[in-house]
Design an enzyme around this catalytic site. Sequence first.
Site, short mmCIF file in Angstrom:
data_model
loop_
_atom_site.label_atom_id
_atom_site.label_comp_id
_atom_site.label_asym_id
_atom_site.label_seq_id
_atom_site.Cartn_x
_atom_site.Cartn_y
_atom_site.Cartn_z
N ILE A 215 0.82 -1.09 0.03
CA ILE A 215 -0.12 -0.05 0.04
C ILE A 215 0.89 1.32 0.07
CG2 ILE A 215 -0.25 0.26 2.45
CD1 ILE A 215 -3.37 0.14 2.16
N GLU A 237 -2.04 -9.11 -2.56
CA GLU A 237 -3.32 -8.69 -1.86
C GLU A 237 -4.12 -7.90 -2.49
OE1 GLU A 237 -1.37 -7.95 2.09
OE2 GLU A 237 -2.65 -6.04 2.07
#
Length: 436
Positions: A215, A237
Site C-alpha cells: 500500500i 493482496e
Amino acid sequence: MDWQSHYLSRLTSSDEAVKRIKSGDRVVVGHACGEPSALVDALVANAAEYRNVEIVHMVPMGTSPYCAPGMEEHFIHNSVFVGSPTRAAVNSGRADFTPVFFYKFPELLSTGLRPDVALVHVSPPDQHGYCSFGVSVDYTKTAAEVAGIVIAQVNPNMPRTLGDSMIHVTDLDAIVETDDPIIELGAPVPSEVEMRIGEHCASLINDGDTLQLGIGAIPDAVLRFLTGKRDLGIHSEMFSDGVVELIEAGVVTNARKQLHPGKCVVSFLMGTRKLYDYADNNPAVFMAGVEWVNHPMVIAQNDNVVSINSCVQVDLQGQIVSSSAGLKQISGIGGQADFVRGSAFSKGGRSILAIGSMAKGGISKIIPFINEGSAVSTLREDVNYVVTEYGVAELAGQTLRERARRLIAIAHPEVRGQLQDEYERRFGNLDKTIGR
Ligand code: COA
C-alpha cells in the site's frame, strides 16, 4: 421461495436494516474501498440506541465516524489496520487494535472474533442470484459466511469481480439498495524521492517475476519504471490503477506464473473507476479471500515472487518495523509478513522493503535501535533488500557489521554521521568513507 422472491422479501432501508444490530453485538464492516458507507452512516445515525457495539474493521477508507470523540459510549472500535481516520482514536485509548497476520484474519473471524453482524457491499445479483463482493473479497467474504446476520448494500456501481468472490442472495438477511459511487483511491503523483526509490526497486525486478505490491505511493512509483519489462505477473493482496496501465502496455501478461497463469490474482482493489471498470466481469482478474491469496504456501506456488512493501523504521540489523513508532500505532502489518514469507518460500523469490530515507518531520527511517515499544513486523532474516532514494542495500546473507554498513550508505546524508558513530561503538573499525 425462489431467489428473486427472497431478494424482494429482504429489501429494506438502511435505517431499518441497522435496527437488527443490538447492544453488545460484534459488527464486522466490509473492507477498504468496499466499505458499505450507507450502512456505516445509518449505524452511526442510530448510535443512541446502542451500548458497547464492537466494530471490527481493517483499512479505513471512509471517515470512520464511529471513532469520533463521544462515540465510545456506543461503539468500541477494534481496528486491524489503523489509518488516518482511526489513528487518534486508537492512540488515545478510545479504540483498540488487534495484531494479526492478514491471511489469518478470516480464521480469527471464524473462531474467537466471530461477528454477530456483517455489513457488506456487493454487486446486484446475476441471473443465478449471485452477488459479487466486488472490490473487496479479502476478509469480507468470510465475515459474511460466519456472521449471524448479513446486511448487504447492493450497488450497481460495484464491479462484478470474478473468482471465488460471490455470495448468493439467499445468504443475505437484509438488503439495502443504493447507487453511491464506490470509494476511490486517486492515483498518487509520486514525489521525486518516490520516483528514485521506484527506479531502484525496478532495477531488482526481472522479466517473468510475479509481483506483490503493498500500500502507498512507493509501490505505485515502482510500476512507472517497469515499462521495459516483459511477462510480469501479479499475485498481490491488492493493486491499484498502475497495474492496469502495465496490462494495457503488454508488460503484465501473467504468462509465466505457475498458479492461475494468464490471470492477476488479488484479494482487494484500491483505485479509481478505471480500475473498477477493468475488473468488472473480467476473467483475467481472479479475486479470492485473503486466507488463500495471502497464504505464504499459496504465494510460494509461483516462482520468482517479488514482494514490495514499505515500513516505518529499519534498524541497523535490518529489523523491520511497519506499523508502529514506539507505542504509537501508525498502521497495521497488512499482508507484509504474509508476502515476505511467501516470497522467501518461492523459488527465486525476493523481498524488498522500500522507504523514503526520512519520514515526515525529518525523522530518519534508518535508526540505530528500534524505538522502545515499536513492534517488529518483518524479521531481519527475511529481508532481502532495503531500498531508499539513495540506493539498494542487499542484506540477505550479510553479517551484522556489513548490514549496518550497507544501511548507513542508503540513509539520509544528514544522519549518516550519527549512524556511523553507532557503528563504531558497536563494531569499532570505523570506515569514515561510507557515504561521505
Ligand atoms: N516515525 C514517526 N512517524 C512516522 C514514521 C516514523 N519513522 N514513519 C511514518 N510515520 C507517520 C507519518 O508521519 C504519517 O503520519 P501522518 O499521517 O499523521 O502525517 C504516517 O506515519 C503515514 O506515513 P506516510 O509516509 O505518509 O505513509 P505511506 O502512505 O507512505 O505508508 C506505511 C507507509 C509504512 C504506513 C505503509 O506502507 C504501511 O502501513 N506499511 C505496513 C503494512 C504493509 O506493508 N502492508 C502490505 C500491503 S497492505
